[in-house]
Enzyme design. Structure first.
Site, mmCIF file in Angstrom:
data_model
loop_
_atom_site.group_PDB
_atom_site.id
_atom_site.type_symbol
_atom_site.label_atom_id
_atom_site.label_comp_id
_atom_site.label_asym_id
_atom_site.label_seq_id
_atom_site.Cartn_x
_atom_site.Cartn_y
_atom_site.Cartn_z
ATOM 1 N N THR A 251 0.732 -1.258 0.060
ATOM 2 C CA THR A 251 -0.150 0.148 0.018
ATOM 3 C C THR A 251 1.004 1.155 -0.021
ATOM 4 O OG1 THR A 251 -1.903 1.162 1.184
ATOM 5 C CG2 THR A 251 -0.048 0.267 2.561
ATOM 6 N N ASN B 36 -1.507 5.644 6.315
ATOM 7 C CA ASN B 36 -2.690 5.618 7.309
ATOM 8 C C ASN B 36 -2.996 4.007 7.586
ATOM 9 O OD1 ASN B 36 -3.481 8.404 8.075
ATOM 10 N ND2 ASN B 36 -4.230 8.425 6.229
ATOM 11 N N ASP C 14 -8.023 -4.525 -0.860
ATOM 12 C CA ASP C 14 -8.737 -3.763 -1.459
ATOM 13 C C ASP C 14 -10.226 -3.411 -0.747
ATOM 14 O OD1 ASP C 14 -9.277 -1.676 -3.510
ATOM 15 O OD2 ASP C 14 -10.110 -3.110 -4.820
ATOM 16 N N THR C 15 -10.490 -2.203 -0.571
ATOM 17 C CA THR C 15 -11.744 -1.920 0.128
ATOM 18 C C THR C 15 -12.580 -1.202 -0.767
ATOM 19 O OG1 THR C 15 -10.349 -1.864 2.437
ATOM 20 C CG2 THR C 15 -12.570 -0.798 2.231
ATOM 21 N N PHE D 155 -9.591 8.524 7.839
ATOM 22 C CA PHE D 155 -9.218 8.970 6.291
ATOM 23 C C PHE D 155 -10.284 8.353 5.490
ATOM 24 C CE2 PHE D 155 -7.163 4.727 7.222
ATOM 25 C CZ PHE D 155 -7.588 3.945 6.178
ATOM 26 N N TYR E 15 -13.739 7.852 3.781
ATOM 27 C CA TYR E 15 -14.992 7.822 3.898
ATOM 28 C C TYR E 15 -15.547 8.080 5.633
ATOM 29 C CZ TYR E 15 -15.800 6.997 -0.924
ATOM 30 O OH TYR E 15 -15.669 7.210 -2.406
ATOM 31 N N ASP E 16 -14.156 7.823 6.379
ATOM 32 C CA ASP E 16 -14.503 7.833 7.880
ATOM 33 C C ASP E 16 -15.406 8.884 8.547
ATOM 34 O OD1 ASP E 16 -12.890 5.512 7.680
ATOM 35 O OD2 ASP E 16 -11.223 6.330 8.806
ATOM 36 N N LYS F 104 -11.080 2.019 16.255
ATOM 37 C CA LYS F 104 -11.658 1.621 14.796
ATOM 38 C C LYS F 104 -11.038 0.402 14.418
ATOM 39 C CE LYS F 104 -10.840 3.044 10.147
ATOM 40 N NZ LYS F 104 -10.005 3.717 9.143
ATOM 41 N N HIS G 124 -14.205 -2.991 9.249
ATOM 42 C CA HIS G 124 -13.928 -4.103 8.376
ATOM 43 C C HIS G 124 -12.188 -4.715 8.051
ATOM 44 C CE1 HIS G 124 -13.566 -0.067 7.012
ATOM 45 N NE2 HIS G 124 -12.778 -0.491 6.150
#
Length: 196
Positions: free
Chosen positions: A7, A11, A68-69, A148, A150-151, A171, A176
């Site tokens: 990545t 973050n 991937d998220t 970071f 869409y949080d 978190k 997820h």
């Protein structure tokens, strides 16, 4: 055990390092001198994660995992999904994505959404996949400054704080990515025991 996390998101790297047990050392792409953009050309989270992990393994010879998220919103037919990072355009920032979603969700009653993470782990050329999913809601305005992506607009079911109002530990315990990483860690710990 040393393993690369494929990545460029600092973050995400910090989040993962915090969750990993000390016998598993996480290397960044920078630490293996990988500075190119990793391929992500598929239309599924599963294939994108695999593409990135195999790219590092094939080109740099390191065991590696990639994730991937996607944020999947019911009222938007599952969008942004696999396009979550670049929903507002190729060069967009997280804020652009948030504003696009808030605009599309204006006046929408059904605010159900879920975050889904797929982790692809490639060890000695063999792939293993792990999944994590968290249900929640898209809130109509931003809450909080942490996190970071869409949080600030995601409220997990059963919680009163958005992801952007939670500490990294809070978190990580429910997210997820946290769920997928726990599955990954259990798998890696078994392998560490086998080879120690």
């Amino acid at each position: 055990m040393k393993i690369v996390f494929a990545t460029n998101n600092a973050n995400k790297l910090a989040e993962i390092r915090q969750l990993m047990p000390k016998e598993i050392e996480i290397l960044s792409l920078k630490e293996i001198n990988c500075f190119e953009e990793l391929p992500e050309t598929s239309d599924t989270l599963e294939d994108n994660a695999a593409q990135k992990a195999f790219y590092v393994f094939d080109n740099y010879g390191h065991n590696c995992f990639a994730d991937d998220t996607g944020l999947e919103i019911d009222a938007l037919d599952g969008r942004p999904g696999v396009y979550s990072a670049r929903y507002a355009g190729l060069e967009c920032k997280a804020e652009d994505n948030i504003q696009k979603i808030l605009g599309e969700m204006k006046g929408e009653i059904n605010r159900d959404a879920s975050f889904r993470t797929i982790i692809s782990l490639v060890i000695d050329g063999k792939e293993f996949q792990f999944e994590g999913e968290l249900e929640g809601q898209i809130i109509p305005e931003k809450w909080g400054e942490k996190g970071f992506g869409y949080d600030p607009i995601f409220l997990a079911d059963g919680y009163e704080k958005s992801f952007a109002q939670m500490s990294m530990e809070e978190k990580g315990a429910i997210s997820h990515r946290g769920i997928a990483v726990k599955n990954l860690i259990q798998f890696l710990e078994k392998r560490v025991k086998q080879y120690s």
